[in-house]
Motif scaffolding. Structure first.
Motif, PDB file in Angstrom:
ATOM      1  N   PHE A   1      -4.795   1.425 -10.044  1.00 15.87           N
ATOM      2  CA  PHE A   1      -3.856   0.550  -9.351  1.00 15.87           C
ATOM      3  C   PHE A   1      -4.633  -0.594  -8.704  1.00 15.87           C
ATOM      4  CE2 PHE A   1      -1.910   4.792  -9.252  1.00 15.87           C
ATOM      5  CZ  PHE A   1      -0.714   4.518  -9.898  1.00 15.87           C
ATOM      6  N   LEU A   2      -4.297  -1.810  -9.091  1.00 19.05           N
ATOM      7  CA  LEU A   2      -4.905  -3.004  -8.507  1.00 19.05           C
ATOM      8  C   LEU A   2      -3.987  -3.507  -7.407  1.00 19.05           C
ATOM      9  CD1 LEU A   2      -7.022  -5.216  -8.419  1.00 19.05           C
ATOM     10  CD2 LEU A   2      -5.809  -6.378 -10.281  1.00 19.05           C
ATOM     11  N   LEU A   3      -4.402  -3.351  -6.168  1.00 20.20           N
ATOM     12  CA  LEU A   3      -3.608  -3.706  -4.994  1.00 20.20           C
ATOM     13  C   LEU A   3      -4.151  -5.015  -4.430  1.00 20.20           C
ATOM     14  CD1 LEU A   3      -1.430  -2.924  -2.926  1.00 20.20           C
ATOM     15  CD2 LEU A   3      -3.140  -1.531  -1.759  1.00 20.20           C
ATOM     16  N   ARG A   4      -3.332  -6.072  -4.493  1.00 22.27           N
ATOM     17  CA  ARG A   4      -3.773  -7.403  -4.055  1.00 22.27           C
ATOM     18  C   ARG A   4      -2.810  -7.944  -3.008  1.00 22.27           C
ATOM     19  NH1 ARG A   4      -5.378 -11.298  -8.861  1.00 22.27           N
ATOM     20  NH2 ARG A   4      -6.465 -12.255  -7.107  1.00 22.27           N
TER      21      ARG A   4
ATOM     22  N   ALA B   1       0.826  -1.207   0.000  1.00 21.26           N
ATOM     23  CA  ALA B   1       0.000   0.000   0.000  1.00 21.26           C
ATOM     24  C   ALA B   1       0.862   1.259   0.000  1.00 21.26           C
ATOM     25  CB  ALA B   1      -0.934  -0.008   1.205  1.00 21.26           C
ATOM     26  N   GLY B   2       1.966   1.237   0.737  1.00 18.39           N
ATOM     27  CA  GLY B   2       2.861   2.384   0.740  1.00 18.39           C
ATOM     28  C   GLY B   2       3.486   2.627  -0.623  1.00 18.39           C
ATOM     29  N   PHE B   3       3.808   1.560  -1.349  1.00 19.63           N
ATOM     30  CA  PHE B   3       4.369   1.723  -2.687  1.00 19.63           C
ATOM     31  C   PHE B   3       3.354   2.360  -3.632  1.00 19.63           C
ATOM     32  CE2 PHE B   3       5.336  -0.013  -6.946  1.00 19.63           C
ATOM     33  CZ  PHE B   3       6.624   0.492  -7.100  1.00 19.63           C
ATOM     34  N   VAL B   4       2.096   1.940  -3.528  1.00 20.70           N
ATOM     35  CA  VAL B   4       1.052   2.533  -4.370  1.00 20.70           C
ATOM     36  C   VAL B   4       0.845   4.005  -4.014  1.00 20.70           C
ATOM     37  CG1 VAL B   4      -1.405   2.456  -4.923  1.00 20.70           C
ATOM     38  CG2 VAL B   4      -0.105   0.347  -4.794  1.00 20.70           C
ATOM     39  N   LEU B   5       0.856   4.327  -2.733  1.00 21.73           N
ATOM     40  CA  LEU B   5       0.708   5.721  -2.322  1.00 21.73           C
ATOM     41  C   LEU B   5       1.889   6.563  -2.790  1.00 21.73           C
ATOM     42  CD1 LEU B   5      -0.718   5.273   1.278  1.00 21.73           C
ATOM     43  CD2 LEU B   5      -1.912   6.245  -0.694  1.00 21.73           C
ATOM     44  N   ALA B   6       3.076   5.980  -2.818  1.00 23.15           N
ATOM     45  CA  ALA B   6       4.226   6.713  -3.327  1.00 23.15           C
ATOM     46  C   ALA B   6       4.066   7.014  -4.815  1.00 23.15           C
ATOM     47  CB  ALA B   6       5.503   5.907  -3.080  1.00 23.15           C
ATOM     48  N   LEU B   7       3.536   6.053  -5.570  1.00 22.76           N
ATOM     49  CA  LEU B   7       3.271   6.313  -6.981  1.00 22.76           C
ATOM     50  C   LEU B   7       2.208   7.391  -7.151  1.00 22.76           C
ATOM     51  CD1 LEU B   7       3.243   2.670  -8.425  1.00 22.76           C
ATOM     52  CD2 LEU B   7       5.100   4.340  -8.508  1.00 22.76           C
TER      53      LEU B   7
ATOM     54  N   LEU C   1      -9.300   8.084  -5.228  1.00 23.74           N
ATOM     55  CA  LEU C   1     -10.323   7.172  -4.713  1.00 23.74           C
ATOM     56  C   LEU C   1      -9.689   5.837  -4.363  1.00 23.74           C
ATOM     57  CD1 LEU C   1     -13.267   6.481  -4.096  1.00 23.74           C
ATOM     58  CD2 LEU C   1     -13.542   5.829  -6.500  1.00 23.74           C
ATOM     59  N   TRP C   2      -9.914   5.402  -3.114  1.00 24.79           N
ATOM     60  CA  TRP C   2      -9.398   4.124  -2.603  1.00 24.79           C
ATOM     61  C   TRP C   2     -10.603   3.235  -2.314  1.00 24.79           C
ATOM     62  CZ3 TRP C   2      -4.509   3.982   0.899  1.00 24.79           C
ATOM     63  CH2 TRP C   2      -4.118   2.658   1.100  1.00 24.79           C
TER      64      TRP C   2
ATOM     65  N   PHE D   1       3.466  11.083   2.318  1.00 21.51           N
ATOM     66  CA  PHE D   1       3.278  11.100   0.871  1.00 21.51           C
ATOM     67  C   PHE D   1       2.737  12.428   0.349  1.00 21.51           C
ATOM     68  CE2 PHE D   1       2.659   6.739   2.428  1.00 21.51           C
ATOM     69  CZ  PHE D   1       3.682   6.104   1.751  1.00 21.51           C
ATOM     70  N   GLY D   2       2.428  13.358   1.222  1.00 22.00           N
ATOM     71  CA  GLY D   2       1.962  14.659   0.777  1.00 22.00           C
ATOM     72  C   GLY D   2       0.565  14.659   0.205  1.00 22.00           C
ATOM     73  N   ILE D   3      -0.221  13.632   0.472  1.00 21.63           N
ATOM     74  CA  ILE D   3      -1.602  13.548  -0.017  1.00 21.63           C
ATOM     75  C   ILE D   3      -2.520  14.059   1.084  1.00 21.63           C
ATOM     76  CG2 ILE D   3      -3.405  12.029  -0.893  1.00 21.63           C
ATOM     77  CD1 ILE D   3      -1.228  10.154  -1.877  1.00 21.63           C
TER      78      ILE D   3
END
Length: 319
Positions: free
Chosen positions: A201-204, A87-93, A113-114, A136-138
């Motif tokens: 992003f598909l996070l599995r 999840a952190g990698f996706v948020l970084a992207l 949207l999550w 992440f600055g979001i």
């Protein structure tokens, strides 16, 4: 007489049609422009403006310049305890996406949207808004959550949201080995992402990679953090930025690769480093302890804090 640019585009279009007839990947053909890549299925040529550069030279070169902005991208964690790293990698992207879009659209922040199920959020933990904004600055106001009762409902929400151009990106978090998430479902997600020109992003979690329509698949696990660097030197007894062990498991342009990335939350960039610590030794702490008849691993564990151990003042003295 046709100009060289028109002739080059015509030749490339003919080669692309021949590749489709022969069943070969059109992505491997020579591109009409500098560093352009053909997006499979649509025939659309991606330039530098259509990619999300990670800032890591080795990874961007393997990706042909970066991740496609308008596409479905998979991020896997093989075990549930690695869900935070994935999840952190996706948020970084997503942070890189917002950072690169800010100069083009000043003052306009599109929401992220999550989407997930109640059971998924209960197992992996609901995202902590303050930590996401700090690392992440979001901003919390630009992050939307959709909690669905079943995975099929979450997939339906993702398909509808993927077609919206008012969203910066869509994250779909689901457990592994789901029957509704088949090849046809991922094709619909990818097609709508291409049409809306927005990433999905598909996070599995806790799953082995399966055939999908996503051009890219990352397998992410946590990596040992290195020491914090002060004035260009490592600070002993400190913990550096979070690190990700990233494996590019699926890529139509190059063979798989593995690298360790650190996330700089201050500058919001990725930094590439090796998997070993700066002193050349591997981290001796095992992820899984030995059996009860084995050696105790507690002695090998070292207490680490950001700036060393805390020392409490003596009784009667103020710190």
């Amino acid at each position: 007489m046709a100009t060289p640019a028109v002739a080059r585009d015509t030749v490339f279009a003919l080669r692309r049609e021949i590749a489709k007839i022969e069943g070969r990947l059109a992505e491997r053909l020579a591109s009409p422009g500098d560093g352009a890549v053909v997006l499979r299925g649509s025939g659309r040529v991606l330039g530098a403006a259509d990619r999300l550069a990670t800032g890591v030279a080795a990874l961007d070169a393997t990706l042909g310049g970066g991740l496609p902005r308008a596409a479905l991208t998979e991020v896997h964690s093989r075990q549930s305890r690695d869900a935070g790293a994935a999840a952190g990698f996706v948020l970084a992207l997503a942070s890189l996406l917002a950072k690169q879009a800010a100069p083009k659209q000043p003052g306009a922040k599109q929401p992220l949207l999550w989407i997930g199920t109640g059971g998924m959020f209960a197992e992996t933990g609901f995202p902590y808004l303050h930590g996401i904004e700090r690392l992440f600055g979001i901003a919390a106001g630009s992050l939307l959550f959709a909690e669905a009762p079943k995975p099929v409902d979450a997939l339906w929400i993702a398909e509808e949201a993927a077609a919206l151009k008012s969203l910066a990106a869509v994250i779909l978090e689901l457990p592994g080995d789901l029957r509704p998430l088949d090849l046809d479902a991922t094709r619909r997600l990818h097609r709508r992402a291409v049409q809306a020109e927005r990433p999905v992003f598909l996070l599995r979690h806790s799953s082995d990679p399966e055939p999908t329509a996503a051009p890219l698949r990352f397998v992410v696990a946590p990596a040992p953090a290195g020491p914090r660097r002060i004035l260009g030197r490592p600070l002993a007894g400190s913990i550096g930025p979070p690190a990700f062990a990233v494996t590019l498991d699926k890529n139509r342009l190059a063979p798989p690769m593995r690298l360790v990335l650190e996330w700089n939350c201050d500058e919001r960039i990725f930094e590439h480093r090796s998997s070993c610590r700066e002193d050349g030794m591997q981290d001796p702490v095992a992820l899984v302890p030995l059996s009860r008849h084995g050696t105790d691993m507690a002695a090998a564990a070292r207490p680490l804090m950001a700036y060393g151990l805390l020392r409490f003042p003596a009784a009667g003295r103020q710190p």
